[in-house]
Design a protein around this motif. Structure first.
Motif, PDB file in Angstrom:
ATOM      1  N   ILE A  33     -44.265 -28.264 -54.160  1.00  0.00           N
ATOM      2  CA  ILE A  33     -43.890 -26.862 -53.958  1.00  0.00           C
ATOM      3  C   ILE A  33     -43.921 -26.471 -52.481  1.00  0.00           C
ATOM      4  N   LYS A  34     -44.982 -26.873 -51.774  1.00  0.00           N
ATOM      5  CA  LYS A  34     -45.190 -26.416 -50.406  1.00  0.00           C
ATOM      6  C   LYS A  34     -44.499 -27.273 -49.341  1.00  0.00           C
ATOM      7  N   LEU A  68     -53.600 -32.284 -50.829  1.00  0.00           N
ATOM      8  CA  LEU A  68     -52.782 -31.513 -51.758  1.00  0.00           C
ATOM      9  C   LEU A  68     -52.492 -32.334 -53.006  1.00  0.00           C
ATOM     10  N   SER A  69     -52.501 -31.667 -54.149  1.00  0.00           N
ATOM     11  CA  SER A  69     -52.104 -32.336 -55.384  1.00  0.00           C
ATOM     12  C   SER A  69     -50.610 -32.611 -55.342  1.00  0.00           C
ATOM     13  N   ARG A  99     -48.653 -29.270 -55.825  1.00  0.00           N
ATOM     14  CA  ARG A  99     -48.683 -28.374 -54.666  1.00  0.00           C
ATOM     15  C   ARG A  99     -47.914 -28.970 -53.496  1.00  0.00           C
TER      16      ARG A  99
END
Length: 225
Positions: free
Chosen positions: A139-140, A132-133, A136
């Motif tokens: 956020i996640k 994941l960046s 992201r």
């Protein structure tokens, strides 16, 4: 004039004022949450410009009284803009919503920052290792955990903002305190009127507290699961 008679006479006006109080508070908190999260992420940014803007905003809001902020927004800014030759005015509702949003946004920014920093660093490292960046992963993975941590502090700030809305009576916002002042001005029934206003605040804040407690328990239960 007895308490019951005052209640019967003033309650319809106070109920209208309560509607305005709830409306301006809900609008302000919605904007404040977005503003607070934006200021939080800016403050944690590696860009010194974004970080600096966030820190200055929080510093100014936390370092000045709410009533001064309200007067600047309602009286000061329109006067300054009018001196530039632009016809500009704000209604008492608009000025109240703007000031409450700016004020709560600064405090929510610090609440969000504390929640994010409370999430173990390993969570971000684990998310990045899965491909994941940074954005992201934030956020996640990070923000959902941070919001769970923030819930008690968020609830406190929501209640503070609701009570701060009463200061908008000073700029003639027709919220509950202002409507009470109008009645007192006609009847001089100060004690009974302000006691009723206090009881109405107690009821709505108690209801809000119960709702927030339920939300907090559900998030805690979801975390345990």
């Amino acid at each position: 004039m007895d308490f019951f008679k005052v209640f019967v006479e003033v309650f319809p006006s106070l109920l209208k004022g309560l509607g305005v109080t709830v409306q301006v508070t809900v609008i302000s908190l919605t904007i404040a949450c977005l503003l607070g999260m934006t200021a939080c992420l800016m403050g944690m940014s590696k860009s010194w410009v974004l970080s600096g803007i966030s820190k200055i905003y929080v510093w100014i809001i936390r370092g000045t009284p709410f009533i001064v902020q309200l007067f600047i927004v309602y009286f000061g800014i329109p006067q300054f803009i009018q001196q530039l030759g632009i016809n500009f005015r704000l209604t008492s509702f608009q000025a109240s919503a703007i000031t409450l949003s700016l004020n709560a946004g600064a405090y929510l920014s610090e609440i969000f920052r504390g929640g994010i920093q409370a999430v173990p660093v390993g969570q971000m490292e684990a998310a990045r290792s899965l491909g994941l960046s940074h954005g992201r992963a934030m956020i996640k993975v990070i923000l959902p955990q941070a919001l769970r941590i923030c819930i008690p502090s968020l609830g406190n700030q929501f209640i503070i903002t609701l009570k701060d809305s009463s200061l908008a009576a000073t700029i003639a916002l027709t919220e509950i305190v202002y409507m009470g002042k109008l009645y007192v001005g006609r009847t001089m029934q100060s004690f009974a009127t302000y006691m009723i206003i206090g009881l109405m605040y107690l009821v709505i804040i108690t209801i809000l507290t119960k709702i927030l407690n339920v939300i907090e328990r559900r998030f805690a239960h979801g975390t345990e699961g």
